[in-house]
Write a protein that holds these residues in place. Sequence first.
Motif, mmCIF file in Angstrom:
data_model
loop_
_atom_site.group_PDB
_atom_site.id
_atom_site.type_symbol
_atom_site.label_atom_id
_atom_site.label_comp_id
_atom_site.label_asym_id
_atom_site.label_seq_id
_atom_site.Cartn_x
_atom_site.Cartn_y
_atom_site.Cartn_z
ATOM 1 N N LYS A 1 0.835 -1.194 0.000
ATOM 2 C CA LYS A 1 0.000 0.000 0.000
ATOM 3 C C LYS A 1 0.871 1.246 0.000
ATOM 4 N N ILE A 2 0.547 2.142 -0.923
ATOM 5 C CA ILE A 2 1.223 3.429 -0.985
ATOM 6 C C ILE A 2 0.208 4.519 -0.664
ATOM 7 N N SER A 3 0.686 5.715 -0.452
ATOM 8 C CA SER A 3 -0.200 6.849 -0.193
ATOM 9 C C SER A 3 -0.942 7.216 -1.461
ATOM 10 N N ALA A 4 -2.183 7.656 -1.297
ATOM 11 C CA ALA A 4 -2.966 8.109 -2.442
ATOM 12 C C ALA A 4 -2.396 9.426 -2.942
ATOM 13 N N PHE A 5 -2.328 9.569 -4.241
ATOM 14 C CA PHE A 5 -1.858 10.828 -4.821
ATOM 15 C C PHE A 5 -3.052 11.750 -4.993
#
Length: 121
Positions: free
Chosen positions: A73-77
């Motif tokens: 999971k990455i941060s939402a752009f």
Amino acid sequence: MMDMLSNEEYRICALMDQRAMITMYDPKYGGVFGSKPLQLIWSRYADFYGPHNTIMVDDAKRNFVTSPQNGLKISAFRRGAAGRDADAELAELERYVLAIAELDDFTHLKHKNWKRYLNIK
């Protein structure tokens, strides 16, 4: 758009959009939602890909509920987010992927700790 499908610098072997999603139900994620089944890739290309060498990068954890060990999971752009450098996280992600690229098996990794793996933040 990053021109990912026609740019020779990218080595994309599979692309899954919302049409490949399966319907799931889990109250934890608000009830009914779509999830991306990596099993479709693994069954079609079993000689090359499986849980041991696949990572799905997404900003929505529910998208990899069918294969949580393979989700990162990455941060939402969000465009225009004050003080946020979206490219910085992508550069960190690149470092992580390059660091684990030579491993034969990813199943022992906890991708949720990917930043700690590189001592980021």
